[in-house]
Design a protein around this motif. Structure first.
Motif, mmCIF file in Angstrom:
data_model
loop_
_atom_site.group_PDB
_atom_site.id
_atom_site.type_symbol
_atom_site.label_atom_id
_atom_site.label_comp_id
_atom_site.label_asym_id
_atom_site.label_seq_id
_atom_site.Cartn_x
_atom_site.Cartn_y
_atom_site.Cartn_z
ATOM 1 N N SER A 155 12.634 6.620 -4.198
ATOM 2 C CA SER A 155 13.415 7.642 -3.487
ATOM 3 C C SER A 155 12.622 8.283 -2.351
ATOM 4 C CB SER A 155 13.876 8.721 -4.468
ATOM 5 O OG SER A 155 12.744 9.380 -4.978
ATOM 6 N N THR A 156 11.308 8.042 -2.295
ATOM 7 C CA THR A 156 10.513 8.546 -1.163
ATOM 8 C C THR A 156 10.329 7.469 -0.103
ATOM 9 O OG1 THR A 156 8.480 7.884 -2.270
ATOM 10 C CG2 THR A 156 9.170 10.169 -2.566
ATOM 11 N N GLY A 157 10.921 6.289 -0.320
ATOM 12 C CA GLY A 157 10.796 5.214 0.668
ATOM 13 C C GLY A 157 9.607 4.302 0.407
ATOM 14 N N ALA A 158 8.877 4.560 -0.688
ATOM 15 C CA ALA A 158 7.711 3.714 -0.993
ATOM 16 C C ALA A 158 8.173 2.350 -1.487
ATOM 17 C CB ALA A 158 6.859 4.383 -2.065
ATOM 18 N N LEU A 159 7.405 1.318 -1.138
ATOM 19 C CA LEU A 159 7.717 -0.027 -1.618
ATOM 20 C C LEU A 159 7.081 -0.202 -2.996
ATOM 21 C CD1 LEU A 159 9.078 -2.697 -0.703
ATOM 22 C CD2 LEU A 159 6.803 -3.472 -0.012
ATOM 23 N N ILE A 160 7.884 -0.659 -3.946
ATOM 24 C CA ILE A 160 7.381 -0.864 -5.306
ATOM 25 C C ILE A 160 7.089 -2.347 -5.461
ATOM 26 C CG2 ILE A 160 7.892 -0.606 -7.761
ATOM 27 C CD1 ILE A 160 9.841 1.674 -6.911
ATOM 28 N N VAL A 161 5.827 -2.642 -5.770
ATOM 29 C CA VAL A 161 5.383 -4.039 -5.827
ATOM 30 C C VAL A 161 4.861 -4.338 -7.227
ATOM 31 C CG1 VAL A 161 3.857 -5.779 -4.783
ATOM 32 C CG2 VAL A 161 4.698 -3.871 -3.390
ATOM 33 N N ASP A 162 5.389 -5.413 -7.830
ATOM 34 C CA ASP A 162 4.862 -5.875 -9.118
ATOM 35 C C ASP A 162 3.710 -6.823 -8.831
ATOM 36 O OD1 ASP A 162 6.288 -4.478 -10.923
ATOM 37 O OD2 ASP A 162 7.731 -6.067 -11.403
ATOM 38 N N THR A 163 2.507 -6.427 -9.217
ATOM 39 C CA THR A 163 1.328 -7.261 -8.966
ATOM 40 C C THR A 163 0.834 -7.813 -10.302
ATOM 41 O OG1 THR A 163 -0.425 -5.641 -9.335
ATOM 42 C CG2 THR A 163 0.681 -5.566 -7.189
ATOM 43 N N ALA A 164 -0.167 -8.687 -10.227
ATOM 44 C CA ALA A 164 -0.742 -9.264 -11.452
ATOM 45 C C ALA A 164 -1.388 -8.167 -12.294
ATOM 46 C CB ALA A 164 -1.774 -10.312 -11.066
ATOM 47 N N HIS A 165 -1.724 -7.013 -11.661
ATOM 48 C CA HIS A 165 -2.406 -5.929 -12.381
ATOM 49 C C HIS A 165 -1.472 -4.763 -12.694
ATOM 50 C CE1 HIS A 165 -5.720 -8.243 -10.906
ATOM 51 N NE2 HIS A 165 -5.306 -8.036 -9.669
ATOM 52 N N GLY A 166 -0.182 -4.952 -12.496
ATOM 53 C CA GLY A 166 0.768 -3.881 -12.801
ATOM 54 C C GLY A 166 1.547 -3.473 -11.569
ATOM 55 N N ARG A 167 2.294 -2.392 -11.734
ATOM 56 C CA ARG A 167 3.197 -1.936 -10.672
ATOM 57 C C ARG A 167 2.475 -0.998 -9.703
ATOM 58 N NH1 ARG A 167 9.503 -1.083 -11.867
ATOM 59 N NH2 ARG A 167 9.296 -3.330 -11.909
ATOM 60 N N GLU A 168 2.656 -1.222 -8.395
ATOM 61 C CA GLU A 168 2.023 -0.353 -7.387
ATOM 62 C C GLU A 168 3.129 0.207 -6.479
ATOM 63 O OE1 GLU A 168 -1.363 -0.002 -6.547
ATOM 64 O OE2 GLU A 168 -2.373 -1.715 -7.483
ATOM 65 N N GLU A 169 2.912 1.451 -6.005
ATOM 66 C CA GLU A 169 3.833 2.035 -5.013
ATOM 67 C C GLU A 169 3.082 2.205 -3.704
ATOM 68 O OE1 GLU A 169 6.232 5.439 -5.670
ATOM 69 O OE2 GLU A 169 6.938 4.735 -7.609
ATOM 70 N N VAL A 170 3.619 1.637 -2.633
ATOM 71 C CA VAL A 170 2.945 1.711 -1.335
ATOM 72 C C VAL A 170 3.821 2.518 -0.391
ATOM 73 C CG1 VAL A 170 1.860 0.343 0.481
ATOM 74 C CG2 VAL A 170 2.155 -0.642 -1.797
ATOM 75 N N LEU A 171 3.281 3.634 0.111
ATOM 76 C CA LEU A 171 4.099 4.518 0.945
ATOM 77 C C LEU A 171 4.141 4.069 2.410
ATOM 78 C CD1 LEU A 171 5.931 6.910 0.686
ATOM 79 C CD2 LEU A 171 4.002 8.414 1.077
ATOM 80 N N ALA A 172 3.049 3.446 2.867
ATOM 81 C CA ALA A 172 3.020 2.992 4.266
ATOM 82 C C ALA A 172 2.094 1.802 4.358
ATOM 83 C CB ALA A 172 2.512 4.119 5.167
ATOM 84 N N GLY A 173 2.316 0.969 5.341
ATOM 85 C CA GLY A 173 1.421 -0.176 5.501
ATOM 86 C C GLY A 173 2.061 -1.267 6.320
ATOM 87 N N THR A 174 1.318 -2.356 6.446
ATOM 88 C CA THR A 174 1.793 -3.490 7.231
ATOM 89 C C THR A 174 2.070 -4.642 6.283
ATOM 90 O OG1 THR A 174 0.491 -2.728 9.104
ATOM 91 C CG2 THR A 174 1.216 -5.024 9.152
ATOM 92 N N LEU A 175 3.324 -5.031 6.238
ATOM 93 C CA LEU A 175 3.786 -5.996 5.232
ATOM 94 C C LEU A 175 3.820 -7.409 5.806
ATOM 95 C CD1 LEU A 175 5.497 -5.911 2.380
ATOM 96 C CD2 LEU A 175 7.377 -6.404 3.916
ATOM 97 N N ARG A 176 3.451 -8.365 4.958
ATOM 98 C CA ARG A 176 3.550 -9.780 5.323
ATOM 99 C C ARG A 176 4.300 -10.475 4.192
ATOM 100 N NH1 ARG A 176 -0.449 -13.538 4.729
ATOM 101 N NH2 ARG A 176 -1.856 -11.998 3.833
#
Ligand code: BT5
Length: 216
Positions: free
Chosen positions: A193-214
């Protein structure tokens, strides 16, 4: 009020002096800026504008303003007959080429929403850009496109952050994709709800608020 400048360094800089409600359009930007100080090529023929808004979101939801602008740009381009999708957070893409980008900045209780759309310009190919004219061989009326864009922007800004995110999800192809973002790799599963991207990684779930995506 809409101010049209023949040229300026960056419409975001010109807009920082202006009151909420002001729109600055420049035919050419000599120092157009992307995020993180990156260069934004802004030759004659593109739509380079900044909209000054009151700072309407709480600090933790500021990313939502940028996502709203990305939605408005994508809807505007779709209305011109080109199937655009949003790559998180707000690159507007035609396949793997970028047709529009957003730079939002906060200053003195205002949000400066900078929107760049490659319309009738020759887009810089070496950075993976594409323009409306290259795609369609048609010429777009700059002011007509500006009105369409502002219409969508004022429409989407009537919604609260949660609804903006829902609209964003209908326009984006990022959820479900395998992504790399600033050292994190995994599947982009959702946007918070804050616009962060939720990414499921091999080490668990991460929330990224800003960055450069590939996309991987
Ligand atoms: C953006 O940054 O995409 C934000 C672009 C915002 C531009 C508008 S124009 C009006 C207002 N005034 C400004 O000075 N800026 C705003 P970012 O996600 O960091 O993407 C920047 C990257 O996009 C660059 O490093 C290039 O790789 C690529 N790029 C540069 N110029 C481009 C263009 N015209 N079209 C597509 N991609 C471009």
């Amino acid at each position: 009020m809409v101010r049209i400048l023949r040229t300026c360094e960056s419409t975001n800089d010109a807009a920082s002096e202006c009151r909420p409600g002001t729109v600055i359009l420049a035919l050419v930007q000599t120092h157009g800026r992307g995020r993180y100080g990156r260069r934004w090529y802004s030759e004659y023929g593109g739509l380079w504008c900044s909209v000054v808004l009151p700072d309407m979101y709480p600090p933790e939801k500021r990313t939502v303003a940028a996502l709203a602008a990305g939605c408005a740009a994508a809807m505007c381009i779709k209305e011109l007959g080109v199937e655009a999708v949003i790559k998180w957070p707000n690159d507007v893409m035609i396949g793997d080429r970028k047709i529009a980008g957003i730079l939002t900045e906060h200053t003195d209780g205002k949000i400066i929403v900078g929107i760049g759309i490659n319309l009738n310009n020759q887009a810089p190919e070496d950075v993976g850009a594409v323009s409306y004219k290259e795609l369609t061989s048609r010429h777009a009326d700059l002011l007509q496109v500006l009105w369409i864009l502002l219409d969508y922007l004022s429409w989407i800004l009537t919604f609260g952050p949660e609804d903006v995110i829902e609209i964003w999800k209908t326009l984006s192809d990022t959820p479900g994709r395998r992504v790399a973002i600033d050292g994190i790799e995994g599947i982009a599963v959702d946007v918070s709800s804050t616009g962060a991207l939720i990414v499921d990684t091999a080490h668990g779930r991460e929330e990224v608020l800003a960055g450069t995506l590939r996309y991987l």
